[in-house]
Design an enzyme around this catalytic site. Structure first.
Site, PDB file in Angstrom:
ATOM      1  N   ARG A   1      -1.557  -3.090  -3.349  1.00 36.72           N
ATOM      2  CA  ARG A   1      -2.782  -2.486  -3.864  1.00 36.72           C
ATOM      3  C   ARG A   1      -2.758  -2.499  -5.384  1.00 36.72           C
ATOM      4  NH1 ARG A   1      -3.973   2.230  -5.887  1.00 36.72           N
ATOM      5  NH2 ARG A   1      -2.131   3.358  -5.182  1.00 36.72           N
TER       6      ARG A   1
ATOM      7  N   ARG B   1       1.737  -4.146  -9.563  1.00 38.60           N
ATOM      8  CA  ARG B   1       2.835  -3.220  -9.315  1.00 38.60           C
ATOM      9  C   ARG B   1       4.034  -3.868  -8.638  1.00 38.60           C
ATOM     10  NH1 ARG B   1      -0.849   1.957  -7.433  1.00 38.60           N
ATOM     11  NH2 ARG B   1      -1.480   2.467  -9.551  1.00 38.60           N
TER      12      ARG B   1
END
Lengths: 251, 646, 222
Positions: free
Chosen positions: B444, B339
């Site tokens: 994450r 991400r």
């Protein structure tokens, strides 16, 4: 666009409420309905008037917090959408919008458009689960589940517990909510061991809470933001009949 | 090694057990003291929050026999924001026979987190991931299946195996409803007492031990005291410090922040995740941003026109004038880079003037190829509800026109510092799920938040809490203790103060101001000058807030402005700490990108020599500098390398 | 209360009872229509009289039993329906200022209590005209003559036909609803049941309406 709002205002559970008129000015069509209320509220605060209270949280149609009766429809005119997913492009400049809280004896108003839906939690606590403790579950692939069974289970499991079914039903019945959970669990093999106990307990709690009885008008399913189909209600009835037929109690 | 960690920073003992990585958790579980089943009912445990971590913890502890009080600010436990997670949950089941393993999930997570997470915690998470799927299926979570009846998987960013389990685009909802149903079962059995529409406003700490909480009943305004033998904070992340985020409107840092002020340490607050695929901002009235699941990057292709300010509609831009920049720059991971990488690249394109849409603030996520290859029905089956959601918000049909996406604040890897047992620096105060800092390092991976929340709640805390309680001296501190009265009076004082300012700025106005500073200066790319500016601006906002905030109404009623005001006050203080943390971390890693520290290819450049530690901040007063404690990160099993997704 | 009574008195059970009694009444209506159509045979009521004598025969034990059952079911259907309606009214509590149910449900589904009430009033008058005098009283003429006389009165015939229209309304929803209440709803059959119910309701009531129309326009024709 400019809009005239008529909003139910009620100070608390015991107070008498009334409709109050507000103007929503210069609202963009891309604004969501709740953002439109935000704009109105900001102006109210500036003017020293208390803002309109309404439940909302995720604002993407999944938490089930928001819910209001907008121009005679649960969650407003958009089909298959919660209030937070309703956009002002669904309205025309100059429209009058009447905004009311969910109305049901089992959903008392707490303030303005905020109602108490804890009855739903109590129904879930009565039986909306599979009794497995943490740990000790077999391997997830030990029990194959046909794809269509899983799909039909998730159709029912999509319920967000917003209460639109109760609000839209002329009987204030929560059958769609209860049936969605009963059907979700009854359709899966994991849910079968408790199916009789579950449906009996959940229906009993539903009645205890003061919801009405379903008379098959199908308004709930039509207004459900997740478009839960009516066949879940039929399934609840089959489960209920089955549970009665199988119960050990003497006739 | 461990003793070394201890000595370097007194008070920050990570309690990571010795031994081989694969055996740490098993050995630790064995060594933890147990509580006799008959004695468990003598312990009261307070759980704040009912998301995946909170609901699973409360249910599991009640099943064990503890008495649990569960609190949430929503009107029902089922509404916690875990419900909005769309894409899926990772587990190292290797059902696809594609080379997955516990070790690979561990490795991907450590690497994806840019080597800023604690090895032992991450390994435990990967180990427990398989149990989570079993548990959820047993509860009736309808995960997607293959025609043969076995579970299906999809791929997510940062991984080259398919290990993500999903339930359409509503995985979080289905998992949360599973945990919620387990919780409601315990409510029905009277093992859990539920407190909905209650907001925790303080932790009561007596002699360094958490003994209970002060909560406000959000309907009546009553300030309530609840004592307990342990307090679990499962209160999620603090993304709403940026005002616009994919978090729910109610998501807040208040519980964690008040714990911080009572002695818990706040670790790595600058590790915030900006999610690459969100619907871009449309106007000043915007109240939140909506995420489009990362799973869309499985089939969608990200591109911008090659020429800046290309105003043509997407179908008018010929193939050779499009720049599929992720595929071009990262051929091996392509659109499925992690991400942080995807987000930064989108920002780079938009900053270069290649942004698309009316406001030129987005990049395309195009499904035309996938629809041609797999058919519209297949795409509909996989992503139908996401496409509907997009259409409803933007009034554009993604089956015909490429989606416009742009990064938005989504998740916060930072949070309360916890040791291996998930206990904060305050004894008896635990933090689970997104609320803690432990498992994701500086970034994450997709589908790992659900995994962590449930691992903590179902499978970690039930063991570690026993170890704590078994050693806790049974000197009951109940609600009559002066510490409760004092804490309750402080809370009442704060409420009174907020109501008495009667200034001229609404809470939202101040929150937006904070959010703007955070997004501009502490967002996807940070630098020293901007961060210093942010710190001084945020101080200004804080002063402005306490002089000019306008909160109407009274305490003794449902008062949403008052609730928001308390939360925003905490966000403002937190914002300052985020900026300070970002300023002190003179390196780039994962979601923390310092412009001064980048490779020649504009990738994040870590400084393992000086910053391979978790920065845990200790509160020293609102106007005082927080004290930094370092937990050195010890990597015994993986080699620290420059992340490469090329 | 024993399990059975609790079952039939639950919110789900009440609807099951409505469905079963309703379907039974529908069956009766089919039989009743078949008998009534004998009036149209243009034989001065010969066969009709034989049929009614057979049906009314005091030694026709099966029919007597069914008749008692029918009255019981009709009364149960009515009482149960009123209880449902009242309970459901109470469940709403406070009415909406603006409500637009036409967007989400059919008129017929919301009209059941009112359609049912009109049908009930009709039933009372109908029994007073035919059942009580000819079955329980000492009639001065045959039932056939009574029918001809009643239907020659345009006011009575119009009232009769209007009531039948309301009966059709009641059945349009009631027929398919009965299946739903019994849990018989599967996607592939739903449309069939609904459409059949509509056609059936119209045909049944049209069949009944034929009789007054016939006598109204053929009055004195014989």
């Amino acid at each position: 666009m400019n809009l005239h709002l008529k909003v139910w205002r009620q100070k608390n559970k015991n107070a008498k409420g009334k409709f109050v008129d507000y103007e929503a000015k210069d609202i963009s069509t891309d604004t969501s309905f709740l953002e439109m209320l935000d704009v109105v509220n900001e102006e109210l605060i500036k003017k020293g008037e208390e803002p309109i209270a309404f439940d909302h949280d995720c604002r993407e149609g999944i938490c089930g917090s928001c819910g209001m009766y907008i121009n005679g429809r649960a969650h407003g005119p958009q089909v298959g959408a919660a209030t937070c997913q309703l956009h002002m492009r669904s309205f025309k400049d100059g429209d009058t919008i009447v905004i009311e809280p969910w109305r049901a004896k089992a959903f008392p108003v707490i303030k303005d458009l905020v109602v108490d839906r804890s009855a739903f939690d109590r129904i879930m606590a009565a039986g909306g689960f599979i009794s497995v403790n943490t740990g000790g579950a077999p391997d997830a692939n030990a029990l194959p589940i046909p794809k269509d069974v899983q799909e039909s289970a998730i159709d029912a499991a999509a319920c967000i517990g917003c209460g639109a079914c109760v609000a839209a039903c002329k009987n204030a019945s929560s059958m769609l909510f209860v049936s969605a959970k009963v059907a979700h669990l009854a359709r899966l093999p994991q849910g079968k061991p408790e199916r009789e106990k579950r449906v009996m307990a959940m229906v009993a709690q539903m009645e205890e809470e003061g919801f009405g009885a379903c008379t098959n008008t199908e308004a709930c399913s039509a207004e459900c933001p997740k478009e839960i189909p009516m066949d879940v209600i039929a399934q609840l009835r089959r489960e209920y009949i089955r549970a009665f037929a199988k119960s050990e109690e003497k006739v | 090694m461990l003793s070394e960690v201890k000595s370097r920073s007194a008070g920050l003992d990570s309690k990571v057990p010795a031994g081989k990585l694969e055996e740490k958790w098993t050995n630790h579980k064995f060594k933890l003291k147990l509580i006799n089943p008959a004695n468990k009912r003598k312990y009261n445990i307070i759980v704040i929050g009912t998301g995946l971590a909170g609901a699973s913890a409360a249910a599991s502890l009640a099943e064990l026999g503890y008495n649990v009080k569960s609190f949430c600010f929503q009107d029902s436990a089922r509404r916690a924001h875990s419900i909005a997670a769309q894409g899926g949950i990772n587990a190292a089941k290797n059902y696809q026979n594609d080379g997955d393993s516990v070790y690979r999930l561990f490795y991907d997570t450590i690497k994806g987190g840019d080597y800023r997470a604690r090895e032992a915690n991450v390994y435990r998470l990967a180990e427990l991931s398989v149990n989570i799927i079993d548990q959820c299926v047993a509860q009736g979570v309808p995960f997607a299946r293959e025609y043969g009846g076995l579970l299906d998987n999809r791929s997510f960013g940062g991984a080259q195996v398919s290990r993500t389990f999903y339930a359409r685009g509503q995985t979080g909802q289905q998992l949360l409803l599973g945990a919620y149903s387990a919780l409601m079962r315990q409510v029905g059995l009277k093992k859990v007492e539920m407190f909905e529409r209650h907001e925790m406003l303080d932790i009561v700490v007596v002699d360094g031990i958490a003994r209970g909480i002060i909560a406000r009943n959000m309907v009546t305004g009553e300030i309530e005291s609840h004592s307990g033998d342990a307090v679990l904070l499962c209160t999620g992340g603090y993304g709403n410090a940026y005002f616009l985020s994919t978090n729910a409107k109610g998501s807040n840092v208040t519980a964690a922040w008040r714990a911080y002020k009572k002695g818990a340490f706040f670790a790595n607050p600058c590790f915030t995740q900006i999610h690459p695929t969100c619907i871009p901002v449309t106007g000043h009235y915007q109240s939140k941003l909506t995420l489009m699941s990362e799973s869309l990057r499985n089939d969608g292709r990200v591109w911008v026109p090659k020429n800046p300010s290309d105003k043509r509609s997407p179908d008018q831009v010929p193939e050779n004038e499009r720049d599929y920049f992720l595929e071009r720059k990262y051929p091996s991971f392509g659109n499925l880079v992690p991400r942080d990488v995807a987000s930064r690249n989108a920002k780079e394109q938009v900053d270069a003037g290649k942004g698309v849409g009316e406001r030129m603030n987005a990049v395309y996520l195009d499904f035309a190829d996938a629809i041609e290859r797999l058919g519209a029905d297949n795409i509909k089956e996989k992503y139908g509800n996401l496409f509907d959601m997009y259409k409803r918000i933007t009034d554009e049909d993604p089956y015909k026109v490429p989606m416009r996406i742009y990064p938005a604040v989504h998740y916060t890897m930072g949070g309360l510092w916890v040791d291996y047992n998930l206990m904060t620096a305050v004894s008896g105060l635990f933090a689970l799920g997104e609320c803690n800092f432990s498992d994701h390092g500086a970034n994450r991976l997709g589908a790992s938040a659900l995994m962590q929340g449930l691992a903590d709640g179902y499978f970690v805390i039930p063991y570690t809490i026993g170890g704590y309680l078994a050693e806790l001296k049974k000197d009951k501190v109940d609600e009559k203790h002066p510490a409760f009265t004092e804490a309750a009076n402080n809370v009442k004082g704060d409420v009174k103060k907020l109501l008495s300012i009667k200034g001229n700025k609404t809470v939202d106005e101040l929150h937006r101001e904070l959010g703007q500073v955070m997004w501009d200066n502490v967002g996807m790319a940070r630098n020293e000058k901007g961060l210093k500016e942010a710190i001084s601006k945020i101080k200004g906002i804080r002063e402005d807030f306490w002089k000019n905030v306008k909160v109407l109404g009274e305490n003794e009623e449902l008062n949403q402005s008052l609730e928001k005001a308390g939360r925003v006050a905490d966000f403002i203080e937190l914002g300052e700490l985020i900026a300070k943390d970002a300023l002190h971390r003179k390196e780039s890693c994962g979601g923390h990108f310092r412009e001064e520290y980048q490779t020649e290819e504009n990738e994040a450049k870590r400084d393992d020599e000086n910053f391979a530690y978790a920065a845990a901040w200790e509160f020293k007063g609102v106007n005082a500098e927080p004290e930094l404690h370092k937990e050195e990160l010890v990597f015994e099993n993986v080699q620290l390398t420059q992340r490469s997704y090329k | 209360m024993s399990g059975f009574f609790r079952f039939i008195d639950s919110s789900v059970g009440k609807k099951i009872v409505m469905a079963l009694t309703g379907l039974f009444i529908i069956l009766f209506l089919v039989e009743h229509l078949a008998g009534n159509l004998l009036l149209l045979l243009n034989d001065n009521g010969k066969i009709f009289e034989e049929y009614s004598a057979f049906m009314a025969g005091s030694l026709n034990i099966p029919v007597r039993i069914v008749e008692i059952g029918l009255f019981f079911f009709i009364i149960y259907h009515i009482v149960n329906g009123v209880r449902l309606w009242w309970g459901n009214r109470v469940a709403r509590g406070f009415s909406y200022k603006v409500n637009d149910p036409s967007e989400n449900s059919t008129f017929f589904s919301r009209f059941m209590i009112w359609g049912g009430t009109i049908v009930f009033i009709f039933l009372v008058i109908h029994l007073r005209t035919f059942f009580f005098p000819y079955r329980l009283g000492n009639p001065s003429n045959t039932m056939y003559e009574g029918a001809v006389e009643a239907f020659s009165n345009p006011y009575y015939s119009i009232f009769y036909i209007i009531a039948l229209i309301f009966l059709a309304f009641h059945l349009v929803h009631g027929f398919q609803s009965a299946f739903q209440s019994l849990g018989i709803r599967y996607n592939k059959y739903t449309a069939i049941i609904k459409n059949f119910g509509i056609v059936f309701s119209i045909l049944l009531c049209a069949g009944f309406a034929l009789i007054p129309l016939y006598f109204l326009f053929n009055a004195g024709g014989n």
